[in-house]
Design an enzyme around this catalytic site. Sequence first.
Site, PDB file in Angstrom:
ATOM      1  N   SER A   1       0.812  -1.214   0.000  1.00  0.00           N
ATOM      2  CA  SER A   1       0.000   0.000   0.000  1.00  0.00           C
ATOM      3  C   SER A   1       0.849   1.269   0.000  1.00  0.00           C
ATOM      4  O   SER A   1       0.311   2.349  -0.171  1.00  0.00           O
ATOM      5  CB  SER A   1      -0.964   0.006   1.181  1.00  0.00           C
TER       6      SER A   1
ATOM      7  N   HIS B   1      -2.493  -2.364  -5.775  1.00  0.00           N
ATOM      8  CA  HIS B   1      -2.904  -2.057  -4.402  1.00  0.00           C
ATOM      9  C   HIS B   1      -4.415  -2.183  -4.279  1.00  0.00           C
ATOM     10  O   HIS B   1      -5.165  -1.301  -4.699  1.00  0.00           O
ATOM     11  CB  HIS B   1      -2.429  -0.644  -4.028  1.00  0.00           C
TER      12      HIS B   1
ATOM     13  N   GLU C   1      -5.366   0.542  -7.050  1.00  0.00           N
ATOM     14  CA  GLU C   1      -4.306   1.400  -7.585  1.00  0.00           C
ATOM     15  C   GLU C   1      -3.312   0.509  -8.320  1.00  0.00           C
ATOM     16  O   GLU C   1      -2.790  -0.450  -7.738  1.00  0.00           O
ATOM     17  CB  GLU C   1      -3.588   2.136  -6.440  1.00  0.00           C
TER      18      GLU C   1
ATOM     19  N   ASN D   1      -3.008   6.932  -0.192  1.00  0.00           N
ATOM     20  CA  ASN D   1      -2.435   7.027   1.152  1.00  0.00           C
ATOM     21  C   ASN D   1      -1.637   8.308   1.340  1.00  0.00           C
ATOM     22  O   ASN D   1      -1.549   8.847   2.439  1.00  0.00           O
ATOM     23  CB  ASN D   1      -1.575   5.798   1.469  1.00  0.00           C
TER      24      ASN D   1
END
Length: 691
Positions: A403, A424, A436, A474
């Site tokens: 991640s 991800h 992702e 993130n």
Amino acid sequence: MIDMRDGVAVVYLNNPPVNSLGHLLRSFLAQAIDAAENDDTVCGIVLAGSKEAFSAGADIKEFGTTLQLAEPMLRTLIARVESCRKPVVAAIEGVALGGGLELAMACHGRVALASSRLGLPEISLGLIPGSGGTQRLPRLTGVKVALAMMLSGQTKTAHELAGTSLLDHVVESSLLEVAANLVRKLASSSSLSLAATQPVDAAQVIAAVEQERARLNTRQMLQPAYAALLDAVTAVTLPIKEGLQRERTLFLQLLSSTAAQALRYQFKAEREATRLPNSLQAQEREIRQIAVIGAGTMGTGIAISALDAGFNVLLLEQSDEALQRGLSKVVDHYASRIAAGKESADRAAVRQSRLVGSTSWSRLSLADLVIEAVFEDLEAKQEVFKRLDVYAKQGAILATNTSYLDIDAIASTTSRPWDVVGMHFFSPAQVMKLLEVVRGAQTSSEVLSTAMAFGRSLKKLPVLSENSFGFIGNRIYNAYRRQCEFMLEDGAYPEDIDQALTAFGFAMGPFAVADLSGLDIAWRMRQAQSAIRNPKERYVAILDRLCEIGRLGRKIGAGYYTYLDGKKAKTSDAKVRAVIDEASAKRGIVRRTLLVAEIQRRALLAMANEAALLLAEGVAARPGDVDVVLVQGYGFPRWEGGPMHWALNQDPVRLEIELNALAQNTGHGFVKGDFCRLGSTINNTIQGNLN
Ligand code: COA
């Protein structure tokens, strides 16, 4: 195109790919009906679409343009069908959505293939049906079914709707033949019946509407379309003409609302995001056999997604025990789906039959795509990739579900870094649509294209990201959370911030999210980064203190909040307040009340600013990509469009002033994003989409 079948004119809707009712198609249909009505050799009309779509409704690309209001407008066409002196029957195959279903409901009869899907999804575009749907559907299916369909925006199959007055016949084959026969039957009857003249039980309508009004959740109440829909359905109790007028007024009010504009923007952005920019598109590799390494929550979730999409899946673990635990998770998942009536036992059995578990790495040689889902630790992942290099066949795609870790550092442990890509997934992977797809420095275009196509085949929304710490989501979420921590020190408490942000529309506030994920994960990451952290940067140590006193989050009943008796309900806690007050005092801050609007705008601006930086760096290819990631993966309200859409719709002067304040609040290391440049990009994109 028009076909003659023994006196019945079969008029085809022909506007690929989904027969949206653009101006040209509307004009054609109106003319075809005029012609058929005036032709003595024709006894009636069948309206038919393609295998994929009877019609997906109004042309979304026409919204906001003059074409949408050009005659014949959809409702003019619908009135024309209704007033046709000869019977008109809709033959439905594929989807009949929105205006497509509204058109069908104005016909004198409807025949559908059992597998076809019918619905009024306008609510997901911030609208209500605007061409009679709210008035005709309750008359045909009963108000309860109609409300459920319109409030959810979900489709139902013709099979599920059989037995309601919506469909005269539901067939497995011979659709046109059955439709033409119905036309002939209606042509020989003395009068034609219409949805609009069906009787209505007013008391039942009011009761059903009020029941749904009481059930609306906070997020639905924030969107004007939900209340408008209930008002429109209440108008079913009025004479049809007045009901239609009420629906029209409400529809037009919604059409220019900020929510409807944002939702249209999201509709386009989602479709655009799943396609690579032209320069990166390449021939895709064929994928049949998948291997997933690691049978934890993530690994099994990915495996289930792939099984559901029809792939063969090998699940690999280190020990028999861990493998069995993982396989049981998959079995339990399907068992609960069957128990909830969401999956047939036969279908679940077929899906599970494509799953094989193993502890032997040599089995990997069969896989076209290997997805690593071991725990988030660079060295552990590098070990896996070293082994993958030995066991995976040449040409296999090697994906990591990290991640935030560096894809290149993982790829460098193999002799084929061009085959390595980040994928991800978001937890729970069998539910969350976002994916992702992360491009390493050496990832080949072929591998990237295949990873995107694989994501689409899982019915996910794959979004391209460059390899940068935290990728798109993130990284932005970190900037947002950090700003929320500053606000704790400045004077707010966790519940103030969470409430302000859920009132804006976030699914959850940042501190409730942190408690849910576990504060220890963030604590470990902070400890790992402490050596490289610039001491001049504003650093809020509240989370560290909470962990030190054992408040690790919801799993142990205490984090930013206290969770009594293992319950989900949370309460604020004097111990947490003491930690926060102490942090403010230590920094020499005199705590002050932060108003809801200030909390919301600071949090949103922090997100938008980071998004602007990330676009400037090229980590995300398009503003829409960022917005799709935040909406799909981080609970950002879809009806606000995403942080970029939100920011670019703010007054630029106010935005600039607030960004300067954000710079002050953040202190050392703050970099301001260039919204002026991005504003023109996004406007061009929207304009391009409309053209
Ligand atoms: N108007 C204009 N274009 C539409 C459209 C509509 N109502 N519905 C779909 N399209 C376009 C999409 O934008 C896409 O175009 P693109 O290839 O240029 O991006 C193309 O049709 C295919 O749609 P897509 O969603 O990628 O295909 P799918 O097979 O996954 O789904 C539908 C097809 C029809 C189920 C889905 O597109 C859908 O739900 N459309 C919206 C329907 C709707 O809301 N109608 C009410 C309008 S008020």
